[in-house]
Design an enzyme around this catalytic site. Sequence first.
Site, PDB file in Angstrom:
ATOM      1  N   SER A  85      17.457   5.877 -14.667  1.00 56.76           N
ATOM      2  CA  SER A  85      18.731   6.477 -15.079  1.00 56.76           C
ATOM      3  C   SER A  85      19.264   5.919 -16.399  1.00 56.76           C
ATOM      4  O   SER A  85      20.368   6.258 -16.813  1.00 56.76           O
ATOM      5  CB  SER A  85      19.778   6.309 -13.969  1.00 56.76           C
ATOM      6  N   THR A 204      24.690   4.831 -14.690  1.00 53.49           N
ATOM      7  CA  THR A 204      24.744   4.315 -16.053  1.00 53.49           C
ATOM      8  C   THR A 204      24.959   2.815 -16.035  1.00 53.49           C
ATOM      9  O   THR A 204      25.590   2.311 -15.112  1.00 53.49           O
ATOM     10  CB  THR A 204      25.974   4.971 -16.732  1.00 53.49           C
ATOM     11  N   THR A 222      22.926   5.381 -21.022  1.00 56.35           N
ATOM     12  CA  THR A 222      22.398   6.142 -19.887  1.00 56.35           C
ATOM     13  C   THR A 222      21.429   7.238 -20.349  1.00 56.35           C
ATOM     14  O   THR A 222      21.481   7.652 -21.516  1.00 56.35           O
ATOM     15  CB  THR A 222      23.571   6.830 -19.134  1.00 56.35           C
ATOM     16  N   ARG A 232      23.398  18.873 -22.632  1.00 59.23           N
ATOM     17  CA  ARG A 232      24.551  18.361 -21.878  1.00 59.23           C
ATOM     18  C   ARG A 232      24.853  16.916 -22.288  1.00 59.23           C
ATOM     19  O   ARG A 232      23.961  16.078 -22.375  1.00 59.23           O
ATOM     20  CB  ARG A 232      24.246  18.426 -20.380  1.00 59.23           C
ATOM     21  N   THR A 255      30.922   5.074 -14.332  1.00 63.65           N
ATOM     22  CA  THR A 255      29.608   5.595 -13.952  1.00 63.65           C
ATOM     23  C   THR A 255      29.826   6.688 -12.920  1.00 63.65           C
ATOM     24  O   THR A 255      30.851   6.710 -12.238  1.00 63.65           O
ATOM     25  CB  THR A 255      28.702   4.477 -13.414  1.00 63.65           C
ATOM     26  N   GLY A 256      28.885   7.589 -12.839  1.00 63.17           N
ATOM     27  CA  GLY A 256      29.032   8.691 -11.898  1.00 63.17           C
ATOM     28  C   GLY A 256      29.051  10.019 -12.634  1.00 63.17           C
ATOM     29  O   GLY A 256      28.593  10.098 -13.776  1.00 63.17           O
TER      30      GLY A 256
HETATM   31  N1  ASP Z   1      28.090   9.029 -16.143  1.00 66.17           N
HETATM   32  C1  ASP Z   1      26.746   9.438 -16.408  1.00 66.17           C
HETATM   33  C2  ASP Z   1      26.715  10.854 -16.868  1.00 66.17           C
HETATM   34  O1  ASP Z   1      27.477  11.652 -16.390  1.00 66.17           O
HETATM   35  C3  ASP Z   1      25.842   9.291 -15.241  1.00 66.17           C
HETATM   36  C4  ASP Z   1      26.123   8.139 -14.293  1.00 66.17           C
HETATM   37  O2  ASP Z   1      26.682   7.147 -14.647  1.00 66.17           O
HETATM   38  O3  ASP Z   1      25.787   8.210 -13.109  1.00 66.17           O
HETATM   39  O4  ASP Z   1      25.886  11.174 -17.684  1.00 66.17           O
END
Ligand code: ASP
Length: 344
Positions: A85, A204, A222, A232, A255-256
């Site tokens: 990731s 991330t 990330t 995107r 993150t997320g």
């Molecule tokens: N925040 C990151 C994104 O949307 C992914 C993650 O941190 O899980 O690209």
Amino acid sequence: MFNRRKFIKASALSASLLAIDRASAAAMIPNPSSLETVKPIVISTWDFGIAANQAAWKVLSTGGRALDAVEKGVHVPEADPKNQSVGYGGLPDRDGHVTLDACIMDDLGNCGAVAGLEHIMHPISVARLVMEKTPHVMLVGDGALQFALENGFKKQNLLTKESEKAWKEWLKTAKYAPVMNIENKLYDKAAPTKLPGNQYNHDTIGMLAIDAKGNISGACTTSGMAYKLHGRVGDSPIIGAGLYVDNEVGGATSTGVGEEVIRNVGSFLVVELMRQGYAPEDACKEAVMRIIKKKPEIAKGIQVGFLALNKKGEYGAYAIQKGFSYAVCTSQKNDLLIPGKSYY
Ligand code: ASP
């Protein structure tokens, strides 16, 4: 509603309890981590933050600058092919391209970012160069690659065999089914280490550090949401969304699912709440609550976590779902923690 007086009272109470009996006081304090005021300190998201913090610590413990520490720290997951990731080995977009997003911010309010960068192992260092060598804040796609190559970065294939295989599996159904907290083995020992091809992950590394001089910097990097539409961009490279630092107040990172963080300018919000007197965990919680309030149905099925560090060296985190983890490294510890609470 949280207010400054309550915060001061709570802190004073916590301090006196601590003086009486550390063990029992800790059990009574909802966010024991907020009592930490050791500097230097480095904190970062997820289990892979442990190794990243160690690299950052080498810089901090020898009197180095927080900015250098966060850059060196996040190099570790960026270069790790097993980490699907972040950086090299990251899962590709829908069309099979590994596209990387990163940003960095220093104690002077300088910042730099890259988005949709392909073929470069360390997007964070390109982001730093954007900050230091251009009048701009963000470069994207081919322009970011061109800039990186002009500045001596080497073009590499970032798609590992394992990630290519997972992508090809995913193509069979091309169905989005997020696996939450895939990196978190502390919370869920049974969490899969390999992703089935029809699932995607996102996680991330966001890192915040205070150096011996008391200055704060942050970095966030990330490969974004796996199998995303080509082009995107998530929250991670966006200053104020995935990362924000104000040297007078503190820093925050996220993150997320980045779309929800962008909609709420999450990391900026966390820092502004800390400016108003919120403790780091409370500020992170409020930012999560904004997401839940605006999109309750979406929030049920996604993960977003915030991590924050204030000027005093107090830290905290909060996530929509259980399972978020973060790593903390000081001269006294190198720990993996889970937030005291989550919404669900
Ligand atoms: N925040 C990151 C994104 O949307 C992914 C993650 O941190 O899980 O690209």
